[in-house]
Structure formats: structure tokens, C-alpha cells
Design a protein around this motif. Structure first.
Motif, PDB file in Angstrom:
ATOM      1  N   ILE A 178       0.881  -1.175   0.000  1.00  0.00           N
ATOM      2  CA  ILE A 178       0.000   0.000   0.000  1.00  0.00           C
ATOM      3  C   ILE A 178       0.913   1.217   0.000  1.00  0.00           C
ATOM      4  O   ILE A 178       1.523   1.552   1.021  1.00  0.00           O
ATOM      5  CB  ILE A 178      -0.916   0.014   1.239  1.00  0.00           C
ATOM      6  CG1 ILE A 178      -1.755  -1.258   1.320  1.00  0.00           C
ATOM      7  CG2 ILE A 178      -1.806   1.252   1.231  1.00  0.00           C
ATOM      8  CD1 ILE A 178      -2.587  -1.367   2.594  1.00  0.00           C
ATOM      9  N   HIS A 179       1.027   1.873  -1.151  1.00  0.00           N
ATOM     10  CA  HIS A 179       1.950   3.012  -1.275  1.00  0.00           C
ATOM     11  C   HIS A 179       1.168   4.316  -1.330  1.00  0.00           C
ATOM     12  O   HIS A 179       0.192   4.434  -2.075  1.00  0.00           O
ATOM     13  CB  HIS A 179       2.818   2.875  -2.520  1.00  0.00           C
ATOM     14  CG  HIS A 179       3.899   3.914  -2.601  1.00  0.00           C
ATOM     15  ND1 HIS A 179       5.018   3.877  -1.806  1.00  0.00           N
ATOM     16  CD2 HIS A 179       3.983   5.049  -3.339  1.00  0.00           C
ATOM     17  CE1 HIS A 179       5.776   4.927  -2.071  1.00  0.00           C
ATOM     18  NE2 HIS A 179       5.169   5.654  -2.993  1.00  0.00           N
ATOM     19  N   ALA A 180       1.636   5.313  -0.573  1.00  0.00           N
ATOM     20  CA  ALA A 180       0.884   6.559  -0.393  1.00  0.00           C
ATOM     21  C   ALA A 180       1.211   7.599  -1.451  1.00  0.00           C
ATOM     22  O   ALA A 180       1.601   8.734  -1.151  1.00  0.00           O
ATOM     23  CB  ALA A 180       1.131   7.115   0.998  1.00  0.00           C
ATOM     24  N   SER A 181       1.062   7.204  -2.717  1.00  0.00           N
ATOM     25  CA  SER A 181       1.178   8.165  -3.816  1.00  0.00           C
ATOM     26  C   SER A 181       0.558   7.545  -5.057  1.00  0.00           C
ATOM     27  O   SER A 181       0.228   6.357  -5.080  1.00  0.00           O
ATOM     28  CB  SER A 181       2.643   8.531  -4.096  1.00  0.00           C
ATOM     29  OG  SER A 181       3.276   7.544  -4.890  1.00  0.00           O
ATOM     30  N   GLY A 241       9.488   6.082  -2.989  1.00  0.00           N
ATOM     31  CA  GLY A 241      10.419   6.383  -1.912  1.00  0.00           C
ATOM     32  C   GLY A 241       9.769   6.519  -0.556  1.00  0.00           C
ATOM     33  O   GLY A 241       8.601   6.172  -0.358  1.00  0.00           O
ATOM     34  N   ALA A 242      10.532   7.078   0.394  1.00  0.00           N
ATOM     35  CA  ALA A 242      10.202   6.985   1.817  1.00  0.00           C
ATOM     36  C   ALA A 242       9.194   8.015   2.311  1.00  0.00           C
ATOM     37  O   ALA A 242       8.526   7.767   3.311  1.00  0.00           O
ATOM     38  CB  ALA A 242      11.490   7.104   2.638  1.00  0.00           C
ATOM     39  N   ALA A 243       9.095   9.176   1.668  1.00  0.00           N
ATOM     40  CA  ALA A 243       8.260  10.257   2.220  1.00  0.00           C
ATOM     41  C   ALA A 243       7.332  10.840   1.164  1.00  0.00           C
ATOM     42  O   ALA A 243       7.362  12.041   0.876  1.00  0.00           O
ATOM     43  CB  ALA A 243       9.149  11.347   2.809  1.00  0.00           C
ATOM     44  N   PRO A 244       6.456  10.014   0.571  1.00  0.00           N
ATOM     45  CA  PRO A 244       5.642  10.499  -0.552  1.00  0.00           C
ATOM     46  C   PRO A 244       4.604  11.542  -0.162  1.00  0.00           C
ATOM     47  O   PRO A 244       4.281  12.416  -0.969  1.00  0.00           O
ATOM     48  CB  PRO A 244       4.978   9.227  -1.078  1.00  0.00           C
ATOM     49  CG  PRO A 244       4.951   8.291   0.095  1.00  0.00           C
ATOM     50  CD  PRO A 244       6.223   8.579   0.847  1.00  0.00           C
ATOM     51  N   ALA A 275       4.479  15.342  -1.790  1.00  0.00           N
ATOM     52  CA  ALA A 275       3.341  15.839  -2.564  1.00  0.00           C
ATOM     53  C   ALA A 275       2.864  17.190  -2.036  1.00  0.00           C
ATOM     54  O   ALA A 275       2.552  18.105  -2.816  1.00  0.00           O
ATOM     55  CB  ALA A 275       2.209  14.823  -2.527  1.00  0.00           C
ATOM     56  N   VAL A 276       2.801  17.341  -0.715  1.00  0.00           N
ATOM     57  CA  VAL A 276       2.388  18.630  -0.135  1.00  0.00           C
ATOM     58  C   VAL A 276       3.437  19.691  -0.429  1.00  0.00           C
ATOM     59  O   VAL A 276       3.116  20.822  -0.819  1.00  0.00           O
ATOM     60  CB  VAL A 276       2.146  18.488   1.381  1.00  0.00           C
ATOM     61  CG1 VAL A 276       1.818  19.854   2.007  1.00  0.00           C
ATOM     62  CG2 VAL A 276       1.004  17.509   1.661  1.00  0.00           C
ATOM     63  N   LEU A 277       4.709  19.356  -0.271  1.00  0.00           N
ATOM     64  CA  LEU A 277       5.787  20.308  -0.499  1.00  0.00           C
ATOM     65  C   LEU A 277       5.814  20.792  -1.942  1.00  0.00           C
ATOM     66  O   LEU A 277       6.073  21.970  -2.211  1.00  0.00           O
ATOM     67  CB  LEU A 277       7.124  19.658  -0.133  1.00  0.00           C
ATOM     68  CG  LEU A 277       8.367  20.521  -0.271  1.00  0.00           C
ATOM     69  CD1 LEU A 277       8.292  21.739   0.641  1.00  0.00           C
ATOM     70  CD2 LEU A 277       9.621  19.705   0.036  1.00  0.00           C
ATOM     71  N   ALA A 278       5.541  19.896  -2.875  1.00  0.00           N
ATOM     72  CA  ALA A 278       5.571  20.258  -4.296  1.00  0.00           C
ATOM     73  C   ALA A 278       4.349  21.042  -4.745  1.00  0.00           C
ATOM     74  O   ALA A 278       4.331  21.580  -5.849  1.00  0.00           O
ATOM     75  CB  ALA A 278       5.710  18.990  -5.142  1.00  0.00           C
ATOM     76  N   GLY A 279       3.321  21.107  -3.903  1.00  0.00           N
ATOM     77  CA  GLY A 279       2.089  21.777  -4.306  1.00  0.00           C
ATOM     78  C   GLY A 279       1.258  20.958  -5.267  1.00  0.00           C
ATOM     79  O   GLY A 279       0.477  21.522  -6.052  1.00  0.00           O
ATOM     80  N   ASP A 280       1.369  19.625  -5.216  1.00  0.00           N
ATOM     81  CA  ASP A 280       0.566  18.774  -6.091  1.00  0.00           C
ATOM     82  C   ASP A 280      -0.921  18.997  -5.848  1.00  0.00           C
ATOM     83  O   ASP A 280      -1.356  19.173  -4.704  1.00  0.00           O
ATOM     84  CB  ASP A 280       0.889  17.302  -5.839  1.00  0.00           C
ATOM     85  CG  ASP A 280       2.272  16.905  -6.339  1.00  0.00           C
ATOM     86  OD1 ASP A 280       2.969  17.758  -6.913  1.00  0.00           O
ATOM     87  OD2 ASP A 280       2.645  15.733  -6.155  1.00  0.00           O
ATOM     88  N   ALA A 281      -1.694  18.971  -6.910  1.00  0.00           N
ATOM     89  CA  ALA A 281      -3.144  19.146  -6.789  1.00  0.00           C
ATOM     90  C   ALA A 281      -3.817  17.904  -6.233  1.00  0.00           C
ATOM     91  O   ALA A 281      -4.902  17.995  -5.651  1.00  0.00           O
ATOM     92  CB  ALA A 281      -3.745  19.485  -8.152  1.00  0.00           C
ATOM     93  N   GLU A 282      -3.186  16.754  -6.393  1.00  0.00           N
ATOM     94  CA  GLU A 282      -3.772  15.515  -5.898  1.00  0.00           C
ATOM     95  C   GLU A 282      -2.676  14.520  -5.558  1.00  0.00           C
ATOM     96  O   GLU A 282      -1.523  14.642  -5.989  1.00  0.00           O
ATOM     97  CB  GLU A 282      -4.730  14.897  -6.917  1.00  0.00           C
ATOM     98  CG  GLU A 282      -4.060  14.438  -8.200  1.00  0.00           C
ATOM     99  CD  GLU A 282      -5.017  13.745  -9.149  1.00  0.00           C
ATOM    100  OE1 GLU A 282      -6.237  13.767  -8.899  1.00  0.00           O
ATOM    101  OE2 GLU A 282      -4.533  13.174 -10.152  1.00  0.00           O
ATOM    102  N   THR A 283      -3.049  13.547  -4.773  1.00  0.00           N
ATOM    103  CA  THR A 283      -2.204  12.395  -4.495  1.00  0.00           C
ATOM    104  C   THR A 283      -3.128  11.192  -4.384  1.00  0.00           C
ATOM    105  O   THR A 283      -4.263  11.249  -4.857  1.00  0.00           O
ATOM    106  CB  THR A 283      -1.345  12.610  -3.233  1.00  0.00           C
ATOM    107  OG1 THR A 283      -0.463  11.492  -3.088  1.00  0.00           O
ATOM    108  CG2 THR A 283      -2.193  12.762  -1.988  1.00  0.00           C
ATOM    109  N   ALA A 334      10.900  10.505  -3.490  1.00  0.00           N
ATOM    110  CA  ALA A 334      10.699  11.222  -2.232  1.00  0.00           C
ATOM    111  C   ALA A 334      11.626  10.607  -1.190  1.00  0.00           C
ATOM    112  O   ALA A 334      11.263   9.642  -0.524  1.00  0.00           O
ATOM    113  CB  ALA A 334       9.247  11.108  -1.783  1.00  0.00           C
ATOM    114  N   PRO A 335      12.837  11.140  -1.037  1.00  0.00           N
ATOM    115  CA  PRO A 335      13.793  10.516  -0.129  1.00  0.00           C
ATOM    116  C   PRO A 335      13.398  10.682   1.334  1.00  0.00           C
ATOM    117  O   PRO A 335      12.550  11.514   1.693  1.00  0.00           O
ATOM    118  CB  PRO A 335      15.104  11.263  -0.420  1.00  0.00           C
ATOM    119  CG  PRO A 335      14.661  12.585  -0.962  1.00  0.00           C
ATOM    120  CD  PRO A 335      13.396  12.311  -1.720  1.00  0.00           C
ATOM    121  N   LYS A 336      14.036   9.886   2.176  1.00  0.00           N
ATOM    122  CA  LYS A 336      13.824   9.988   3.609  1.00  0.00           C
ATOM    123  C   LYS A 336      14.187  11.376   4.090  1.00  0.00           C
ATOM    124  O   LYS A 336      15.168  11.971   3.655  1.00  0.00           O
ATOM    125  CB  LYS A 336      14.686   8.940   4.323  1.00  0.00           C
ATOM    126  CG  LYS A 336      14.452   8.845   5.814  1.00  0.00           C
ATOM    127  CD  LYS A 336      15.285   7.723   6.416  1.00  0.00           C
ATOM    128  CE  LYS A 336      15.057   7.607   7.910  1.00  0.00           C
ATOM    129  NZ  LYS A 336      15.863   6.495   8.496  1.00  0.00           N
TER     130      LYS A 336
END
Length: 303
Positions: free
Chosen positions: A107-110, A117-120, A124-132, A198-200
């Protein structure tokens, strides 16, 4: 279905509860070993370990599995239909990936292939993605490169923090893994186009660089909540920034406090209004309460 469950943080717990409630036979729960925590630094089980104990499920906590042939053999001896893996924290070697009849389902959170990677969620929030979203993936030896079984998206709202998105995705993952096990959908290879990583995270990822525009700093504050936490420095002392909002700015050196409300100059002529902050060892407070006890004159430089 006979399963192993492999996970460690709170994000993984709803999936464990869902599988147990659905009547699947959970032959073993694998989790990270207990670690010192709290003021007394007592050995404390991780959230999945504790949840498994509460459910009366057997728990295994190997510190490493990659080259442990005895652990590989013990895992194969469980005679599993599938293993469900959710933020376990250890890399599974090929003998373990191949042992369950339907493989190891992650179950991957992206929305793979974005944010392998480790911190998806943070990414996603840091990049300003519209969705995940959540991707249910059959694991292979690569880093989140296995074929996809199910994907489902959710918007990232303008003021969402990492915990907001975390909780939605945790519940979504629990629901989707039940579907994946019941429906056994065909596996679709991931496209390599659009793959990101998304690295650790480390503590320094929370540092605020005031030369960046306010919108980017606002995303960093929301993305790094609650850990590693966004921070700056005031008069040489660390200051954690828990929430803020972009505001109208004026030309001033980045990091300059512009007024008596903790409006701070940022890059590109923007400004960030600090709303909730915290000194080390002190309670979090809103900026007005903070300023009643700590004088911060306009012109002070943060950083």
C-alpha cells in the motif's frame, strides 16, 4: 486468505484492523523492533506492533531481513497466500518477495510512479501537487517499481498539512487493499515517464529559507508538520513555525520582520504571516500571545 502483515507506523494500523475485521487469517505481523521513547526512554513497541498485540496476533520484530536466511525460511514456512506491506521500513529480499503465492502487496501513499520512496506524502504537499492517492502495487526488487493493481486519487486542498493527507490516505489504503485481495485485478506495469522520488527526510528539511517565495515556505511548513517540523532562528535561538499564511509583502531583505504581528519578508517581494509558533521546551502559541512575552522589533532578521 492466509496473510502476513508488515508495517510499523500509525499509517499502517487501519489496514491491519481492516484485514482482521474482514476475517483474513493473519499468520504473522512483522514490525520494526521496539525502541526507546518518552522521557524515561523505555522500550516501546511501534504502533503496528501494539495494534497486533491488542488483536492477539503473533508479532515478529527482526532488526534486519535482507541477508538473514533463517528469517527467509521462517517467512516461507508461513505458507502465505499474500503478504501486505505498509510502510514496514525494511527492504524485502527476493526470497521473501517470492514466498507468498500472490506475492507481496504494498500500500503506497502516492499515485505511482510519482513519489516513489520513503516520504511520498510530505513530497506531494511540499511540491504543491493538486492531488495524491494510494497505489496498491505488487512488489519487486526495485524501489516502488512493481506493477500496479489499483490506484485511487484524492485532492490536496490548499491548506492541507501532511497529517491531513496522511489520515485520508491511511483510510483509503485500508479500503483498497481489501478490494485488491478480493478482486485480484490484473497487474499493470508502471510507466517510467513521470517517475519522481521522495527521499527519507532529515531535520534540516524543516529549515526555512527566507529567500524562497512565501508560497513555497507555506508549503514547507505544512509539509514538514509534525516532523521534522519547520523552523527558523530568532536572535540565535531556534523557533519552530507551526502554521503561517502568505500575505502581501513589500521590498525588504528576506527574513526581515516587517511589523509588530510577525509578518516576515520572503523572496520575490512576498511575505509570510506567522500564525502559530513554538520555542524549544515551551508550549505552542499564536503569534499575538508570543509577542506579549517576547519583544520582536520590526527590522529583526530571522534565520
Amino acid at each position: 486468505m492466509r496473510l502476513a502483515f508488515m508495517g510499523s507506523p500509525a499509517f499502517s494500523v487501519p489496514a491491519l484492523h481492516a484485514l482482521h475485521a474482514a476475517g483474513h487469517e493473519i499468520a504473522a505481523v512483522y514490525a520494526q523492533p521496539p525502541r526507546p521513547a518518552g522521557r524515561g526512554q523505555h522500550e516501546t513497541p511501534c504502533p503496528v506492533h501494539q495494534a497486533a498485540l491488542d488483536l492477539g496476533l503473533p508479532v515478529r520484530t527482526p532488526a534486519k531481513v535482507r541477508r538473514d536466511t533463517a528469517e527467509h525460511e521462517a517467512f516461507a514456512a508461513l505458507d502465505l497466500d499474500a503478504a501486505v506491506v505498509v510502510a514496514y521500513g525494511l527492504i524485502l529480499p527476493k526470497p521473501m518477495l517470492d514466498a507468498p503465492r500472490r506475492g507481496c502487496l504494498n500500500i503506497h501513499a502516492s499515485l505511482l510512479p510519482r513519489w516513489r520512496g520513503a516520504a511520498p506524502i510530505h513530497a506531494a504537499v511540499l511540491a504543491g501537487d493538486a492531488e495524491t492517492g494510494i497505489t496498491i502495487m505488487r512488489m519487486d526488487e526495485g524501489l516502488d517499481t512493481g506493477p500496479m493493481l489499483l490506484r485511487e486519487a484524492t485532492p490536496i486542498e490548499p491548506r492541507d498539512t501532511t497529517p491531513d493527507v496522511h489520515d485520508r490516505l491511511s483510510a483509503m489504503g485500508a479500503r483498497l487493499i481489501l478490494r485488491a485481495l478480493e478482486e485480484d485485478p490484473p497487474a499493470i506495469p508502471q510507466p517510467e515517464q513521470g517517475a519522481t522520488y521522495a527521499p527519507k527526510l532529515g531535520k534540516e528539511d524543516g529549515r526555512l529559507d527566507w529567500t524562497q517565495p512565501a508560497e513555497a515556505l507555506d508549503r514547507r511548513i505544512r509539509a514538514m508538520s509534525p516532523w521534522p517540523g519547520a523552523f527558523t532562528a530568532l536572535n540565535g535561538e531556534p523557533l519552530r513555525v507551526l502554521s503561517a499564511e502568505p500575505a502581501s509583502g513589500r521590498q525588504a531583505p528576506p527574513g526581515t520582520v516587517l511589523d509588530d504581528t510577525l509578518l516576515v519578508a520572503c523572496g520575490e517581494g512576498t511575505a509570510l504571516q506567522l500564525i502559530r509558533i513554538q520555542k524549544p521546551g515551551r508550549a505552542a502559541m499564536d503569534s499575538a500571545a508570543f509577542l506579549r512575552g517576547t519583544r520582536v522589533a520590526p527590522g529583526t532578521i530571522l534565520g
